[in-house]
Design an enzyme around this catalytic site. Sequence first.
Site, PDB file in Angstrom:
ATOM      1  N   TYR A  41       0.862  -1.187   0.000  1.00 43.75           N
ATOM      2  CA  TYR A  41       0.000   0.000   0.000  1.00 43.75           C
ATOM      3  C   TYR A  41       0.895   1.233   0.000  1.00 43.75           C
ATOM      4  O   TYR A  41       1.917   1.281   0.691  1.00 43.75           O
ATOM      5  CB  TYR A  41      -0.896   0.035   1.238  1.00 43.75           C
ATOM      6  CG  TYR A  41      -1.671   1.333   1.377  1.00 43.75           C
ATOM      7  CD1 TYR A  41      -2.918   1.486   0.790  1.00 43.75           C
ATOM      8  CD2 TYR A  41      -1.131   2.425   2.072  1.00 43.75           C
ATOM      9  CE1 TYR A  41      -3.625   2.680   0.897  1.00 43.75           C
ATOM     10  CE2 TYR A  41      -1.826   3.621   2.182  1.00 43.75           C
ATOM     11  CZ  TYR A  41      -3.071   3.740   1.583  1.00 43.75           C
ATOM     12  OH  TYR A  41      -3.749   4.912   1.674  1.00 43.75           O
ATOM     13  N   GLU A  94      -3.306   7.541  -4.154  1.00 45.77           N
ATOM     14  CA  GLU A  94      -3.406   6.301  -3.376  1.00 45.77           C
ATOM     15  C   GLU A  94      -3.251   5.132  -4.335  1.00 45.77           C
ATOM     16  O   GLU A  94      -4.067   4.958  -5.240  1.00 45.77           O
ATOM     17  CB  GLU A  94      -4.736   6.218  -2.633  1.00 45.77           C
ATOM     18  CG  GLU A  94      -4.819   5.001  -1.722  1.00 45.77           C
ATOM     19  CD  GLU A  94      -6.101   4.956  -0.915  1.00 45.77           C
ATOM     20  OE1 GLU A  94      -6.029   4.838   0.312  1.00 45.77           O
ATOM     21  OE2 GLU A  94      -7.182   5.054  -1.529  1.00 45.77           O
TER      22      GLU A  94
END
Length: 399
Positions: free
Chosen positions: A118, A206
């Site tokens: 992530y 993101e």
Amino acid sequence: MNLHEYQGKSILKKFGVQVPEGMVAFSPDEAVDAAWLVREKTGVEKWAIKAQIHAGGRGKGGGVKIARSFDEVKKHARNMIGMMLVTPQTGPEGKKVGKVLVEQNIYYEGESPIQEFYMSILLNRNSGKYMIVYSPRGGMNIEQVAEETPDLIFKEEIESGVGIMAFQCRKIAFNLNLQGKAFKEMTAFVQNLYRAYIESDASLFEINPVFKTSDNRIFAADAKVVIDDNAVYRHPDIHTMRDLSEEDPIEVEASKFDLNYIKLNGNIGCMVNGAGLAMATMDIIKLSGGEPANFLDVGGSASAKRVEEAFRLILQDENVEGILLNIFGGIVRCDIVAQGVVHACRNIGEIKVPIIVRLQGTNAEEGKRIIDESGLKVYSAIQLQEAAELVTKILKGKQ
């Protein structure tokens, strides 16, 4: 301004961030054509078919499928395009899918195990620095990772005047337990990702997951990109990416008249000149027992036309039970605003919800007189407390 995945990836690619080869398609036949072209460029025989909407969690709702043949590409595209895709971020009503991204499959077998990470870049408002948040536990809800295993959430702050340093890129790759080719690719990935974030005036990048393939290549397998609305004018190419079908229709209509409108879930519509005053007005509404139905800043030039359009926008919300108009007359005179309110009410026709107008500042008394003598069912007030009490009475059915 939110972007679709394929649009965000086009920006990343321009700055050297490695993304899977892919093309957007608006029909099943276009999806097959896209799959052919992707195969020509990459040699892959598998494709990821991904619904394009402004929401995450698409895989959980059936918005991401793997196709192993052109027939499967067409079938998945046909099933997705036109469907109402429900994800944890869309709410129960879902969002209609108008297009799909046909992309090379990067989940292939090799010598090394695949890994998902992530990574996001955003502004840390507490420190005033840009921050990269990353974790070796990608591909899942990052809030869940933070709650259950906070030691697996890493943060790297960056001085805006200096930019990201080489040692910081290496530190990130090291904390992700990468070695060799994957380590080098990750350091380049982070460097280019940060440059893309800064030069595109983004407020959020993101990437979940950042993907390490079985042959140690690093890809942005997904991309959520949000561009700062105040900077879009500097990027005409990005501005053309705006998808109005993904936005609230009332907010789109408001933008045509340069009105700052955000729909909320309450019952009291509010119209204010100034963002700070709008926030204070919403607080007053809550303290008086109501819930704001919207944020609406008409700005400093509250002309009759702008006031009329603002009323029309608020009245499109069926949940609105009353409207509080709170104007501080500085640059704009209160009597001009009052005339605009009367003009707007007469043009729109019968307005079934009560309207409370609080005027303060230049010519406030004259503005109150204009409203009181208009013959319309409009309640005037000068003090904010007075306006709040009127809201309370109306909500309780006393007026």
